[in-house]
Design a protein around this motif. Structure first.
Motif, PDB file in Angstrom:
ATOM      1  N   PRO A   1       0.778  -1.233   0.000  1.00 49.44           N
ATOM      2  CA  PRO A   1       0.000   0.000   0.000  1.00 49.44           C
ATOM      3  C   PRO A   1       0.816   1.294   0.000  1.00 49.44           C
ATOM      4  CG  PRO A   1      -0.277  -1.200   2.105  1.00 49.44           C
ATOM      5  CD  PRO A   1       0.682  -1.964   1.278  1.00 49.44           C
ATOM      6  N   ALA A   2       2.113   1.266   0.281  1.00 47.65           N
ATOM      7  CA  ALA A   2       2.836   2.534   0.421  1.00 47.65           C
ATOM      8  C   ALA A   2       4.264   2.394  -0.084  1.00 47.65           C
ATOM      9  CB  ALA A   2       2.841   2.977   1.880  1.00 47.65           C
ATOM     10  N   ARG A   3       4.627   3.295  -0.996  1.00 49.92           N
ATOM     11  CA  ARG A   3       5.975   3.276  -1.579  1.00 49.92           C
ATOM     12  C   ARG A   3       6.581   4.667  -1.465  1.00 49.92           C
ATOM     13  NH1 ARG A   3       7.658   0.850  -7.393  1.00 49.92           N
ATOM     14  NH2 ARG A   3       9.534   2.059  -7.806  1.00 49.92           N
ATOM     15  N   LEU A   4       7.807   4.728  -1.030  1.00 53.94           N
ATOM     16  CA  LEU A   4       8.493   6.011  -0.959  1.00 53.94           C
ATOM     17  C   LEU A   4       8.882   6.475  -2.359  1.00 53.94           C
ATOM     18  CD1 LEU A   4       9.733   8.070   1.038  1.00 53.94           C
ATOM     19  CD2 LEU A   4      11.883   6.915   0.619  1.00 53.94           C
ATOM     20  N   VAL A   5       8.531   7.709  -2.681  1.00 51.02           N
ATOM     21  CA  VAL A   5       8.939   8.266  -3.965  1.00 51.02           C
ATOM     22  C   VAL A   5       9.747   9.533  -3.705  1.00 51.02           C
ATOM     23  CG1 VAL A   5       8.152   9.210  -6.164  1.00 51.02           C
ATOM     24  CG2 VAL A   5       6.960   7.264  -5.153  1.00 51.02           C
ATOM     25  N   PRO A   6      11.081   9.438  -3.841  1.00 50.66           N
ATOM     26  CA  PRO A   6      11.896  10.631  -3.653  1.00 50.66           C
ATOM     27  C   PRO A   6      11.619  11.613  -4.774  1.00 50.66           C
ATOM     28  CG  PRO A   6      13.251   8.633  -3.638  1.00 50.66           C
ATOM     29  CD  PRO A   6      11.899   8.265  -4.169  1.00 50.66           C
ATOM     30  N   VAL A   7      11.577  12.880  -4.448  1.00 48.06           N
ATOM     31  CA  VAL A   7      11.258  13.918  -5.415  1.00 48.06           C
ATOM     32  C   VAL A   7      12.558  14.493  -5.964  1.00 48.06           C
ATOM     33  CG1 VAL A   7      10.309  16.261  -5.554  1.00 48.06           C
ATOM     34  CG2 VAL A   7       9.001  14.440  -4.429  1.00 48.06           C
ATOM     35  N   GLY A   8      12.616  14.713  -7.273  1.00 48.65           N
ATOM     36  CA  GLY A   8      13.799  15.350  -7.855  1.00 48.65           C
ATOM     37  C   GLY A   8      14.523  14.426  -8.800  1.00 48.65           C
ATOM     38  N   GLN A   9      15.447  15.006  -9.533  1.00 44.89           N
ATOM     39  CA  GLN A   9      16.127  14.305 -10.618  1.00 44.89           C
ATOM     40  C   GLN A   9      17.200  13.340 -10.134  1.00 44.89           C
ATOM     41  OE1 GLN A   9      15.283  14.644 -13.894  1.00 44.89           O
ATOM     42  NE2 GLN A   9      13.593  15.801 -13.024  1.00 44.89           N
ATOM     43  N   ASP A  10      17.788  13.623  -8.992  1.00 43.99           N
ATOM     44  CA  ASP A  10      19.009  12.904  -8.626  1.00 43.99           C
ATOM     45  C   ASP A  10      18.744  11.681  -7.750  1.00 43.99           C
ATOM     46  OD1 ASP A  10      18.099  14.395  -6.567  1.00 43.99           O
ATOM     47  OD2 ASP A  10      20.064  15.163  -5.934  1.00 43.99           O
ATOM     48  N   ALA A  11      17.485  11.231  -7.686  1.00 47.74           N
ATOM     49  CA  ALA A  11      17.180  10.077  -6.834  1.00 47.74           C
ATOM     50  C   ALA A  11      17.704   8.793  -7.472  1.00 47.74           C
ATOM     51  CB  ALA A  11      15.677   9.981  -6.625  1.00 47.74           C
ATOM     52  N   ASP A  12      18.150   7.862  -6.631  1.00 52.33           N
ATOM     53  CA  ASP A  12      18.545   6.538  -7.109  1.00 52.33           C
ATOM     54  C   ASP A  12      17.338   5.610  -7.020  1.00 52.33           C
ATOM     55  OD1 ASP A  12      21.333   7.013  -7.592  1.00 52.33           O
ATOM     56  OD2 ASP A  12      21.576   7.168  -5.421  1.00 52.33           O
ATOM     57  N   CYS A  13      17.290   4.658  -7.962  1.00 55.97           N
ATOM     58  CA  CYS A  13      16.087   3.809  -8.032  1.00 55.97           C
ATOM     59  C   CYS A  13      15.847   3.032  -6.747  1.00 55.97           C
ATOM     60  CB  CYS A  13      16.170   2.879  -9.239  1.00 55.97           C
ATOM     61  SG  CYS A  13      17.596   1.786  -9.276  1.00 55.97           S
ATOM     62  N   TRP A  14      16.918   2.618  -6.071  1.00 57.60           N
ATOM     63  CA  TRP A  14      16.740   1.806  -4.856  1.00 57.60           C
ATOM     64  C   TRP A  14      16.215   2.618  -3.675  1.00 57.60           C
ATOM     65  CZ3 TRP A  14      21.500   2.241  -7.399  1.00 57.60           C
ATOM     66  CH2 TRP A  14      22.365   3.207  -6.878  1.00 57.60           C
ATOM     67  N   GLU A  15      16.207   3.949  -3.834  1.00 61.76           N
ATOM     68  CA  GLU A  15      15.650   4.784  -2.758  1.00 61.76           C
ATOM     69  C   GLU A  15      14.121   4.753  -2.748  1.00 61.76           C
ATOM     70  OE1 GLU A  15      19.016   8.226  -2.262  1.00 61.76           O
ATOM     71  OE2 GLU A  15      17.474   8.544  -3.788  1.00 61.76           O
ATOM     72  N   SER A  16      13.531   4.272  -3.821  1.00 60.25           N
ATOM     73  CA  SER A  16      12.067   4.218  -3.898  1.00 60.25           C
ATOM     74  C   SER A  16      11.588   2.938  -3.219  1.00 60.25           C
ATOM     75  CB  SER A  16      11.628   4.280  -5.358  1.00 60.25           C
ATOM     76  OG  SER A  16      10.229   4.377  -5.424  1.00 60.25           O
ATOM     77  N   VAL A  17      11.586   2.968  -1.894  1.00 61.08           N
ATOM     78  CA  VAL A  17      11.353   1.764  -1.084  1.00 61.08           C
ATOM     79  C   VAL A  17       9.898   1.315  -1.222  1.00 61.08           C
ATOM     80  CG1 VAL A  17      11.476   0.773   1.236  1.00 61.08           C
ATOM     81  CG2 VAL A  17      13.132   2.543   0.544  1.00 61.08           C
ATOM     82  N   LYS A  18       9.723   0.084  -1.683  1.00 60.63           N
ATOM     83  CA  LYS A  18       8.373  -0.493  -1.797  1.00 60.63           C
ATOM     84  C   LYS A  18       7.953  -1.073  -0.443  1.00 60.63           C
ATOM     85  CE  LYS A  18       9.873  -2.911  -5.520  1.00 60.63           C
ATOM     86  NZ  LYS A  18       9.888  -3.789  -6.732  1.00 60.63           N
ATOM     87  N   TRP A  19       6.661  -1.107  -0.183  1.00 62.84           N
ATOM     88  CA  TRP A  19       6.071  -1.702   1.037  1.00 62.84           C
ATOM     89  C   TRP A  19       6.655  -1.088   2.318  1.00 62.84           C
ATOM     90  CZ3 TRP A  19       8.941  -5.254  -2.218  1.00 62.84           C
ATOM     91  CH2 TRP A  19       8.204  -5.688  -3.323  1.00 62.84           C
ATOM     92  N   VAL A  20       6.694   0.241   2.351  1.00 63.50           N
ATOM     93  CA  VAL A  20       7.294   0.951   3.501  1.00 63.50           C
ATOM     94  C   VAL A  20       6.525   0.640   4.787  1.00 63.50           C
ATOM     95  CG1 VAL A  20       7.762   3.219   4.511  1.00 63.50           C
ATOM     96  CG2 VAL A  20       8.134   2.856   2.083  1.00 63.50           C
ATOM     97  N   THR A  21       7.254   0.284   5.810  1.00 63.14           N
ATOM     98  CA  THR A  21       6.636  -0.001   7.119  1.00 63.14           C
ATOM     99  C   THR A  21       7.181   0.866   8.241  1.00 63.14           C
ATOM    100  OG1 THR A  21       8.309  -1.674   7.547  1.00 63.14           O
ATOM    101  CG2 THR A  21       6.187  -2.436   6.661  1.00 63.14           C
ATOM    102  N   ASP A  22       8.356   1.459   8.041  1.00 58.14           N
ATOM    103  CA  ASP A  22       8.963   2.150   9.170  1.00 58.14           C
ATOM    104  C   ASP A  22       9.875   3.278   8.705  1.00 58.14           C
ATOM    105  OD1 ASP A  22       9.600   2.590  11.899  1.00 58.14           O
ATOM    106  OD2 ASP A  22      11.438   1.427  11.684  1.00 58.14           O
ATOM    107  N   ILE A  23       9.656   4.440   9.299  1.00 52.27           N
ATOM    108  CA  ILE A  23      10.562   5.581   9.126  1.00 52.27           C
ATOM    109  C   ILE A  23      11.191   5.799  10.491  1.00 52.27           C
ATOM    110  CG2 ILE A  23      10.698   8.059   8.648  1.00 52.27           C
ATOM    111  CD1 ILE A  23       8.249   7.682   6.758  1.00 52.27           C
TER     112      ILE A  23
END
Ligand SMILES: Nc1nc2c(c(=O)[nH]1)N[C@H]1C(S)=C(S)[C@@H](COP(=O)(O)O)O[C@H]1N2
Ligand SMILES: [Mo]
Length: 171
Positions: free
Chosen positions: A124-146
């Motif tokens: 239900p929740a995926r991190l989407v970093p904003v901006g051009q310089d994000a790395d693909c692995w930073e878009s964490v799928k199934w986020v459970t904890d910050i």
């Protein structure tokens, strides 16, 4: 037809979204834990952009909707010295470290191209970093904890290694 231009990858073993919840904890005054029902209490924002993977593919013009990560971080009351956050997932062992300011500017996406985010793309929740310089692995799928921290937890970061070793293995 796939819901978007994103390629579909296998869902790692152990990812079970029943009973999913999202915590903001660590160096905060009021840790929070929200479930699916609580999500609608937060404001939503929209972000559109291309998603580029290090493996060489790009999904163009994806349209994400979700909660500004800043809303979640603020509602937990980060300490004055809070500087980073470790983002964890139902994907066991996958963790990505962010400078807190960068995380605040990103989106916890709940929808993709007008549909609820499918589980294969991190619902239900995926991190989407904003901006051009994000790395693909930073878009964490199934986020459970910050998990907010007061120093850079460098050794906690596993996402880059996991992603790059997968790319190496497929070459
Ligand atoms: N939890 C988790 N999130 C992840 C990954 C992963 O292995 N586990 N892979 C990352 C990488 S390298 C890419 S390119 C994208 C792929 O997104 P997709 O499966 O929706 O195409 O997810 C990112 N988020
Ligand atoms: Mo990737």
């Amino acid at each position: 037809m796939p819901v978007s231009g994103l390629p579909t990858h296998d869902i790692p073993e152990g990812v079970d979204i029943d009973g999913w919840s999202l915590r903001v904890d660590g160096a905060v005054s009021a840790p929070i834990e929200i479930d699916r029902g609580d999500l609608r209490e937060y404001p939503m924002t929209h972000y559109a952009g291309d998603f580029e993977c290090e493996a060489g593919w790009t999904a163009e013009n994806l349209s994400w909707r979700g909660i500004p990560a800043n809303e979640l971080v603020e509602s937990a009351g980060p300490s004055a010295d809070a500087s980073h956050a470790v983002v964890r997932s139902l994907h066991e062992g996958y963790a990505c470290v962010f400078p807190l300011e960068r995380l605040r500017g990103s989106v916890i996406a709940l929808e993709l191209d007008g549909e609820p985010l499918p589980v294969e793309h991190g619902g239900p929740a995926r991190l989407v970093p904003v901006g051009q310089d994000a790395d693909c692995w930073e878009s964490v799928k199934w986020v459970t904890d910050i998990n907010v921290t007061e120093e850079d937890p460098v050794t906690e970061d596993s996402a880059k290694d996991i992603a790059l070793s997968r790319i190496d293995a497929s070459e």
